[in-house]
Design an enzyme around this catalytic site. Structure first.
Site, PDB file in Angstrom:
ATOM      1  N   HIS A  47     -12.754  -5.662 -34.928  1.00  0.00           N
ATOM      2  CA  HIS A  47     -11.527  -5.374 -35.675  1.00  0.00           C
ATOM      3  C   HIS A  47     -10.649  -4.411 -34.892  1.00  0.00           C
ATOM      4  O   HIS A  47     -11.139  -3.410 -34.373  1.00  0.00           O
ATOM      5  CB  HIS A  47     -11.872  -4.732 -37.019  1.00  0.00           C
ATOM      6  CG  HIS A  47     -12.650  -5.639 -37.940  1.00  0.00           C
ATOM      7  ND1 HIS A  47     -12.018  -6.556 -38.742  1.00  0.00           N
ATOM      8  CD2 HIS A  47     -13.969  -5.757 -38.176  1.00  0.00           C
ATOM      9  CE1 HIS A  47     -12.949  -7.218 -39.444  1.00  0.00           C
ATOM     10  NE2 HIS A  47     -14.138  -6.747 -39.110  1.00  0.00           N
ATOM     11  N   VAL A  55     -41.301   2.526 -39.680  1.00  0.00           N
ATOM     12  CA  VAL A  55     -41.493   3.969 -39.847  1.00  0.00           C
ATOM     13  C   VAL A  55     -42.134   4.232 -41.206  1.00  0.00           C
ATOM     14  O   VAL A  55     -41.644   3.762 -42.234  1.00  0.00           O
ATOM     15  CB  VAL A  55     -40.153   4.713 -39.715  1.00  0.00           C
ATOM     16  CG1 VAL A  55     -40.304   6.178 -40.088  1.00  0.00           C
ATOM     17  CG2 VAL A  55     -39.624   4.571 -38.293  1.00  0.00           C
ATOM     18  N   ARG A  92     -24.363  -5.279 -46.449  1.00  0.00           N
ATOM     19  CA  ARG A  92     -23.622  -4.127 -45.940  1.00  0.00           C
ATOM     20  C   ARG A  92     -24.304  -2.837 -46.401  1.00  0.00           C
ATOM     21  O   ARG A  92     -24.695  -2.730 -47.561  1.00  0.00           O
ATOM     22  CB  ARG A  92     -22.190  -4.134 -46.465  1.00  0.00           C
ATOM     23  CG  ARG A  92     -21.387  -5.367 -46.133  1.00  0.00           C
ATOM     24  CD  ARG A  92     -20.028  -5.252 -46.823  1.00  0.00           C
ATOM     25  NE  ARG A  92     -19.205  -6.442 -46.653  1.00  0.00           N
ATOM     26  CZ  ARG A  92     -19.245  -7.503 -47.444  1.00  0.00           C
ATOM     27  NH1 ARG A  92     -20.097  -7.541 -48.457  1.00  0.00           N
ATOM     28  NH2 ARG A  92     -18.451  -8.526 -47.232  1.00  0.00           N
ATOM     29  N   SER A 127     -17.661  -3.237 -34.586  1.00  0.00           N
ATOM     30  CA  SER A 127     -16.513  -2.786 -33.792  1.00  0.00           C
ATOM     31  C   SER A 127     -16.668  -1.328 -33.378  1.00  0.00           C
ATOM     32  O   SER A 127     -16.256  -0.921 -32.298  1.00  0.00           O
ATOM     33  CB  SER A 127     -15.216  -2.913 -34.604  1.00  0.00           C
ATOM     34  OG  SER A 127     -15.157  -4.142 -35.260  1.00  0.00           O
ATOM     35  N   CYS A 165     -27.702 -30.224 -36.517  1.00  0.00           N
ATOM     36  CA  CYS A 165     -28.921 -30.757 -37.144  1.00  0.00           C
ATOM     37  C   CYS A 165     -29.835 -29.639 -37.611  1.00  0.00           C
ATOM     38  O   CYS A 165     -30.863 -29.887 -38.237  1.00  0.00           O
ATOM     39  CB  CYS A 165     -29.638 -31.742 -36.234  1.00  0.00           C
ATOM     40  SG  CYS A 165     -30.964 -31.063 -35.223  1.00  0.00           S
TER      41      CYS A 165
END
Lengths: 415, 475
Positions: free
Chosen positions: B52, B173, B312, B348, B432
């Site tokens: 971005h 961890v 996210r 980014s 495929c």
């Protein structure tokens, strides 16, 4: 002459062309010639071509032997990457990278399965989801077992055969799930693969979600309405660790398109005339790359015709091909377009040369009882054929006599 | 046995690996750990691959700074790593005059973030640039670029290895205890000691900070679902095409070309319960289809070849940019450097985040000299995806050769799942979806690399593909 693909159509084309004197090279991307026949270890092949019931590998062996007897050369583990309009073929194999420009090309790449990914069925992407054909290869050729309890999505022939195959291998098949109100495969396969093994067929159902994050733990299925939408309240979970997907075959025409051949969106293959010539001069197509056949025998018979014409073209290219994108198959006169009436899914060939008899292959869109297929040229009845029953799963054919020189259009319709 | 390193990086995604690479410019020993069996399995491999330019982030935030700086550094990093960087440009398309009002605000936002080449596009030019797009006017950012995020992560990993780092995949961890001068990290693969721990654990970064006794962050995993279109799809845009950002957050369902020639549609914005919820959902996929159709009416749903989802790492709910990135040393747990809340535009920003963390780490190792032979680029044996001139074709859709599959399988991380092969050479990524190449790769794994059938996986342990040989179930 170069043949792309050593399956039932390509091998037949190669043998036929070699018999009539052509020097033929078959390029096959797999290790062994035979195509999908090699993984079809069930019988039922060859009834038309050889008059007896053979397994896929037996059928392939006969074809390979015949091709070799005729002097056909085979290049294995070799892939045609591109074909140019002038028929220059780019080929890669462990032996290197080469370009050939044969006198004629026969396209016989076959088809591939529609993928699970293309269905956009919700869920995390767990392990245990296979194309039915990929599972068939794993089990029958590689000796690898895919799971213990399966659901088969789609009742196409490969799905039905794999349902039986899994049971024979000691796995359980919970359901074959089909969204239409009738099976997608041949009646004989429903009887021999499902009914004989007590495998339930859930018609008018679809898989609405796959469950599990690591390995598949189940699928959620639901009844569908006439529009194919899930009916609320009918959802239920079927536990399984394996989902085989058999939801249709797609003629594999990336090469054909890269060469610039005119395509038919309905059949999924290139447009051809009765000589199986595509819109590219000297390039022919046959077998499942042209349209999906029900039986290997039929693909082979089509291959023979393609091989015969391609060899003739390689020997003596017919006129018109250098100047018009649509070759004039039989000398003077424009090719006649074939159109189809409602209820027909596709018709092959899509155009006809005048002055030559032809066989038209077609499929209906929906099952029909007691119907007549009528072929008319410029409104005049050329031929008709009654059928007691026609289903989308069953390819049908009707013969027509040679068209008069001034024919403008041919219409195939259901009465 | 305790292994000791100067720096332990938790998370082998873009942020962790880019950070390790920057730290390695000095003579500092680094281990990068990841719970998954390969690098880049989190958000780094589940995103749009977009660099971005930075017009959409809120000015004055750390996010805006790191985005703009990161995307500018990215071009050089990609050049060093030999990763194609394709500046296709970004269009934000207003459907009508009402939506058009939002565009000058976006442009001003971008100008405030230091972008100089944003411009408004009128109806005619929009139709000329992207005839497949239905829109009134648009904002154009020519700097918007795309990369292949899989290749980027793999090249970063190669570079780290070439400079002496250890990468421990399949290493989760389990605990973090402060030592007098550093950390003891208990992992599923044994105990590691390190002077500094970098927390680049993506969606799990808040947990890592808590476990270490650092700051507590809330976690609002936010799923984004995608559709993938065939490379032969027609009537789709060549540039990135976004709608005007919706008020509920996210960037809106958009079209993104990939460097491999496919097109992505998505991502959606849905808050989910689990950080690992990578499932797609029926409603959302249907919505992606219809919103895609609105933006691009000629889009053909039969061109869809796959769907996937990413999560996210949001640390607050709300509109895009509501919570800032956290890139700092923990005050409560000194020696722990947190990269928390690295959601979009994390890819980014990664080079700038790496630069910032490397500075913080470098301050602790000020006496360490610069590494004498730092290799900025990929190791010589690495290959970029694509067809090679010869060899047997194993993946027909992407034309991947046997040689390329073998190279992918012989990667230094020992990742041998089908996903590891796919990320490295694209086998299985085509139309495929692996039906052709999967059985062939299975054969290669068994017969040429000696892997047992039962150990062949889709994506590492827990995703085993086979029960064994045929006939075994009958015994």
């Amino acid at each position: 002459m170069l043949v792309v693909g050593a399956g039932p159509a390509g091998l037949a084309a190669a043998a036929e062309a070699a018999r009539s004197g052509a020097a033929v090279l078959v390029v096959e991307r797999d290790r062994d010639p035979g195509g999908i026949l090699n993984q079809c270890i069930h019988d039922g092949f060859g009834l038309t071509l050889f008059g007896e019931s053979l397994t896929g590998p037996e059928y392939a062996t006969r074809q390979i032997d015949e091709a070799r007897r005729q002097g056909v050369r085979l290049s294995q583990n070799a892939t045609v990457l591109s074909i140019r309009r002038d028929r220059t073929c780019e080929i890669v194999s462990p032996r290197g990278h080469e370009r050939l420009r044969p006198g004629a090309v026969v396209l016989a790449m076959g088809c591939r399965e529609r993928s699970f990914g293309s269905l956009a069925i919700p869920g995390a992407r767990p392990a245990g989801i296979y194309g039915a054909g990929a599972a068939q290869r794993l089990i029958n050729l590689q000796g690898v077992m895919v799971g213990r309890r399966a659901v088969i999505l789609g009742s196409g022939d490969i799905g039905l055969i794999m349902a039986r195959r899994l049971v024979l291998e000691g796995a359980e098949v919970a359901y074959v799930v089909e969204k239409l109100p009738y099976a997608g495969g041949l009646a004989r396969n429903v009887s021999q693969c499902l009914n004989d093994f007590d495998i339930p067929l859930a018609l008018e159902h679809k898989v609405v979600e796959v469950l599990g994050r690591g390995r598949l733990s189940g699928v959620r299925i639901a009844r569908v309405d006439e529009l194919g939408q899930a009916v609320g309240g009918t959802e239920r979970v079927v536990e399984c660790d394996t989902l085989l997907v058999s939801v249709g075959l797609i003629p594999e025409n990336e090469l054909t398109r890269s060469a610039g051949a005119a395509m038919d969106g309905a059949s999924g293959g290139p447009q051809v005339d009765q000589r199986l010539t595509t819109s590219i001069p000297g390039v022919f197509a046959c077998g499942n790359v042209l349209h999906v056949h029900d039986l290997a025998d039929w693909a082979s018979l089509e291959g023979r015709r393609a091989g015969e014409w391609a060899a003739r073209y390689a020997r003596e290219p017919w006129t018109g091909e250098e100047t018009t994108p649509m070759p004039r198959a039989a000398g003077p006169g424009k090719p006649v377009p074939v159109s189809r009436g409602t209820g027909l899914k596709y018709v092959v060939p899509q155009r006809l040369a005048v002055g030559e008899a032809a066989t038209l292959h077609f499929r209906v869109s929906e099952p029909r009882r007691r119907t007549t297929v009528v072929v008319k040229a410029d409104g005049r009845r050329l031929s008709s054929k009654p059928f007691a029953y026609l289903a989308p799963a069953e390819l049908a054919a009707v013969e027509i006599p040679a068209l008069p020189e001034d024919t403008r259009g041919v219409l195939v319709s259901l009465d | 046995m305790t292994a000791a390193y100067d720096v332990a990086v938790i998370g082998a995604g873009v942020v962790g690996l880019a950070t390790a690479r920057e730290i390695l410019r000095r003579d500092i020993s680094v281990v990068v750990m990841d719970k998954d069996d390969d690098v880049g399995r989190g958000a780094s491999g589940r995103n749009s691959g977009v660099i971005h330019s930075g017009f959409a982030v809120a000015p004055g935030t750390l996010k805006a700074h790191l985005n703009v700086r990161g995307s500018r550094l990215m071009r050089a990093v990609c050049a060093e790593l030999n990763v194609p960087f394709d500046e296709v440009g970004t269009l934000v398309v207003a459907a009508d005059e009402d939506e058009a009002d939002a565009l000058p605000r976006l442009r001003d936002n971008g100008v405030a973030n230091g972008l100089t080449d944003l411009r408004m596009i009128d109806t005619d030019e929009l139709a000329r640039l992207e005839p497949s797009v239905a829109g009134h006017v648009a904002l154009f950012s020519p700097e918007g670029a795309i990369i292949n995020p899989f290749t980027f992560v793999l090249r970063l990993a190669d570079c780290c290895l070439a400079n002496g780092a250890s990468i421990a995949v399949g290493t989760e961890v389990e605990g973090l205890s402060p030592l007098r001068d550093g950390w003891q990290v208990a992992t599923s693969g044994g105990v590691i000691e390190a002077a500094v721990v970098v927390n680049a654990a993506d969606v799990n970064a808040p947990d890592i900070s808590s476990v270490a006794g650092g700051e507590r962050y809330e976690s609002f995993p936010c799923r984004g679902e995608y559709l993938v279109l065939d490379r032969e799809a027609r009537n789709v845009p060549r540039r990135m095409v976004y709608p005007v950002p919706p008020s509920e957050g996210g960037l809106g369902v958009h079209f993104t070309p990939t460097t491999s020639g496919n097109t992505l549609i998505g991502p959606s914005t849905e808050y989910v319960d689990s950080q690992e919820d990578h499932a797609t959902s029926g409603q959302v996929l249907a919505r992606l289809m219809s919103e895609a159709k609105a933006l691009c009416p000629g889009f053909d749903p039969t061109d869809v070849i796959a769907s996937f989802a990413g999560v996210r790492a949001k640390i607050s709910k709300g509109a895009y940019g509501a919570a800032d990135f956290v890139v700092e040393e923990s005050r409560k747990a000194p020696g722990l450097i947190n990269a928390v809340g690295i959601e979009s535009p994390g890819l980014s920003s990664a080079p700038a985040i790496a630069e910032r963390i490397a500075e913080l780490v470098g301050a602790r190792f000020a006496d360490r000299p610069v590494r004498k032979h730092f290799a900025a680029g990929p190791v010589a044996t690495s290959r970029l995806p694509g067809a090679s001139a010869e060899g047997e074709i194993i993946c027909r859709c992407e034309q991947v050769t046997r040689r390329e599959v073998l190279d992918a399988l012989d990667n230094p991380l020992g990742a041998r799942s089908l996903a590891a092969v796919k990320a490295r050479c694209r086998a299985g990524m085509g139309r495929c979806q692996g039906s052709f190449c999967m059985p062939r790769i299975v054969d290669i794994l068994r017969h040429e690399r000696g892997v047992h059938i039962e150990d062949i996986t889709l994506r590492g342990p827990g995703t085993e593909l086979f029960t064994g040989e045929t006939k075994e179930l009958l015994r």
